[in-house]
Write a protein that holds these residues in place. Structure first.
Motif, PDB file in Angstrom:
ATOM      1  N   MET A   1      28.185  49.952  42.468  1.00 55.07           N
ATOM      2  CA  MET A   1      29.434  49.527  43.048  1.00 55.07           C
ATOM      3  C   MET A   1      30.281  48.728  42.046  1.00 55.07           C
ATOM      4  O   MET A   1      31.484  48.722  42.152  1.00 55.07           O
ATOM      5  CB  MET A   1      29.181  48.671  44.296  1.00 55.07           C
ATOM      6  N   ALA A   2      29.623  48.040  41.134  1.00 51.23           N
ATOM      7  CA  ALA A   2      30.381  47.285  40.139  1.00 51.23           C
ATOM      8  C   ALA A   2      31.198  48.217  39.265  1.00 51.23           C
ATOM      9  O   ALA A   2      32.334  47.895  38.894  1.00 51.23           O
ATOM     10  CB  ALA A   2      29.430  46.452  39.288  1.00 51.23           C
ATOM     11  N   ILE A   3      30.664  49.385  38.978  1.00 53.76           N
ATOM     12  CA  ILE A   3      31.408  50.360  38.179  1.00 53.76           C
ATOM     13  C   ILE A   3      32.634  50.832  38.943  1.00 53.76           C
ATOM     14  O   ILE A   3      33.725  50.961  38.380  1.00 53.76           O
ATOM     15  CB  ILE A   3      30.500  51.551  37.794  1.00 53.76           C
ATOM     16  N   PHE A   4      32.466  51.051  40.259  1.00 58.23           N
ATOM     17  CA  PHE A   4      33.580  51.479  41.093  1.00 58.23           C
ATOM     18  C   PHE A   4      34.682  50.418  41.112  1.00 58.23           C
ATOM     19  O   PHE A   4      35.861  50.731  40.998  1.00 58.23           O
ATOM     20  CB  PHE A   4      33.092  51.776  42.519  1.00 58.23           C
ATOM     21  N   ALA A   5      34.293  49.151  41.244  1.00 62.96           N
ATOM     22  CA  ALA A   5      35.279  48.065  41.262  1.00 62.96           C
ATOM     23  C   ALA A   5      36.010  47.985  39.925  1.00 62.96           C
ATOM     24  O   ALA A   5      37.235  47.803  39.882  1.00 62.96           O
ATOM     25  CB  ALA A   5      34.588  46.741  41.569  1.00 62.96           C
TER      26      ALA A   5
ATOM     27  N   LEU B   1      34.164  42.767  46.581  1.00 64.61           N
ATOM     28  CA  LEU B   1      33.138  42.347  47.543  1.00 64.61           C
ATOM     29  C   LEU B   1      31.968  43.320  47.563  1.00 64.61           C
ATOM     30  O   LEU B   1      30.806  42.906  47.617  1.00 64.61           O
ATOM     31  CB  LEU B   1      33.736  42.214  48.941  1.00 64.61           C
ATOM     32  N   ALA B   2      32.275  44.601  47.522  1.00 64.96           N
ATOM     33  CA  ALA B   2      31.208  45.597  47.512  1.00 64.96           C
ATOM     34  C   ALA B   2      30.389  45.490  46.234  1.00 64.96           C
ATOM     35  O   ALA B   2      29.162  45.663  46.247  1.00 64.96           O
ATOM     36  CB  ALA B   2      31.794  46.996  47.653  1.00 64.96           C
ATOM     37  N   ALA B   3      31.028  45.171  45.128  1.00 66.41           N
ATOM     38  CA  ALA B   3      30.319  45.042  43.858  1.00 66.41           C
ATOM     39  C   ALA B   3      29.432  43.801  43.834  1.00 66.41           C
ATOM     40  O   ALA B   3      28.410  43.780  43.149  1.00 66.41           O
ATOM     41  CB  ALA B   3      31.315  44.989  42.709  1.00 66.41           C
ATOM     42  N   LYS B   4      29.806  42.775  44.596  1.00 70.74           N
ATOM     43  CA  LYS B   4      29.013  41.547  44.622  1.00 70.74           C
ATOM     44  C   LYS B   4      27.835  41.638  45.585  1.00 70.74           C
ATOM     45  O   LYS B   4      27.163  40.646  45.811  1.00 70.74           O
ATOM     46  CB  LYS B   4      29.900  40.366  44.995  1.00 70.74           C
ATOM     47  N   GLY B   5      27.610  42.804  46.165  1.00 67.31           N
ATOM     48  CA  GLY B   5      26.455  42.973  47.037  1.00 67.31           C
ATOM     49  C   GLY B   5      26.768  42.825  48.508  1.00 67.31           C
ATOM     50  O   GLY B   5      25.860  42.638  49.307  1.00 67.31           O
ATOM     51  N   LYS B   6      28.020  42.893  48.885  1.00 66.36           N
ATOM     52  CA  LYS B   6      28.414  42.804  50.289  1.00 66.36           C
ATOM     53  C   LYS B   6      29.155  44.086  50.671  1.00 66.36           C
ATOM     54  O   LYS B   6      30.355  44.072  50.949  1.00 66.36           O
ATOM     55  CB  LYS B   6      29.297  41.588  50.517  1.00 66.36           C
TER      56      LYS B   6
ATOM     57  N   GLY C   1      32.913  44.572  52.237  1.00 62.64           N
ATOM     58  CA  GLY C   1      33.840  45.172  51.285  1.00 62.64           C
ATOM     59  C   GLY C   1      34.381  46.515  51.725  1.00 62.64           C
ATOM     60  O   GLY C   1      35.447  46.934  51.293  1.00 62.64           O
ATOM     61  N   ALA C   2      33.654  47.201  52.607  1.00 66.70           N
ATOM     62  CA  ALA C   2      34.104  48.523  53.052  1.00 66.70           C
ATOM     63  C   ALA C   2      35.329  48.426  53.945  1.00 66.70           C
ATOM     64  O   ALA C   2      36.197  49.311  53.910  1.00 66.70           O
ATOM     65  CB  ALA C   2      32.980  49.249  53.778  1.00 66.70           C
ATOM     66  N   LEU C   3      35.450  47.372  54.733  1.00 61.39           N
ATOM     67  CA  LEU C   3      36.576  47.251  55.657  1.00 61.39           C
ATOM     68  C   LEU C   3      37.926  47.210  54.935  1.00 61.39           C
ATOM     69  O   LEU C   3      38.830  47.978  55.277  1.00 61.39           O
ATOM     70  CB  LEU C   3      36.396  46.020  56.544  1.00 61.39           C
ATOM     71  N   PRO C   4      38.117  46.366  53.913  1.00 64.29           N
ATOM     72  CA  PRO C   4      39.405  46.396  53.209  1.00 64.29           C
ATOM     73  C   PRO C   4      39.669  47.733  52.514  1.00 64.29           C
ATOM     74  O   PRO C   4      40.809  48.198  52.473  1.00 64.29           O
ATOM     75  CB  PRO C   4      39.291  45.273  52.173  1.00 64.29           C
ATOM     76  N   LEU C   5      38.618  48.356  51.995  1.00 65.93           N
ATOM     77  CA  LEU C   5      38.805  49.664  51.354  1.00 65.93           C
ATOM     78  C   LEU C   5      39.269  50.698  52.363  1.00 65.93           C
ATOM     79  O   LEU C   5      40.175  51.495  52.091  1.00 65.93           O
ATOM     80  CB  LEU C   5      37.510  50.118  50.685  1.00 65.93           C
TER      81      LEU C   5
END
Length: 152
Positions: free
Chosen positions: A1-5, A41-46, A50-54
């Motif tokens: 997910m960090a790569i995606f962010a 948020l998704a990259a930080k493990g949540k 993090g999916a809701l704002p996306l």
């Protein structure tokens, strides 16, 4: 997910750098910022939070694109020529673009043109297309004013 962010933030940076975001509205910027927050948020493990704002920002952009599309029934049939707008329609459109009443005098037309062109000129970060529209609106209104003055 960090790569995606990181990819999402890189894409946003590239869009800003190349000037493709110049026509972005405030709502578009907020949706893009929301997507970046969700990706971080998704990259930080949540991922659930993090999916809701996306999802919200993706839904906003999907609805925006859908509204811009014209229905297929309004598309001109092949072989038919597009109908040019009536002169009064062009004057009304030009008046609305410059924010003037239809019976504005030449000085008011020139003042409104100068005020608008100063903010949308390509040298100031605006687009050539919008500057050309504003110039055409000025020319249309000045010609209409001259024609109305000549017929009195």
């Amino acid at each position: 997910m960090a790569i995606f962010a990181m990819l999402l933030m890189g894409l946003a940076g590239w869009l800003i750098w190349t000037g493709r975001l110049q026509r972005m509205s405030g709502k578009d910027g907020m949706a893009l910022g929301l997507a970046i927050v969700g990706a971080v948020l998704a990259a930080k493990g949540k991922p659930v939070i993090g999916a809701l704002p996306l999802i919200l920002s993706a839904g906003y952009f999907a609805l925006r694109i859908r509204r811009k599309r014209q229905p297929l029934s309004r598309a001109p049939k092949s072989g038919t020529k597009p109908v040019p707008p009536a002169p009064n329609d062009a004057v009304a459109e030009a008046s609305a673009l410059l924010g003037l009443p239809r019976d504005a005098d030449a000085d008011a037309i020139r003042a409104a043109h100068r005020r608008l062109i100063a903010s949308v000129h390509p040298d100031r970060g605006g687009t050539e297309a919008l500057a050309a529209k504003i110039n055409a609106a000025r020319d249309t209104l000045l010609q209409h004013h001259e024609n109305a003055k000549g017929s009195r």
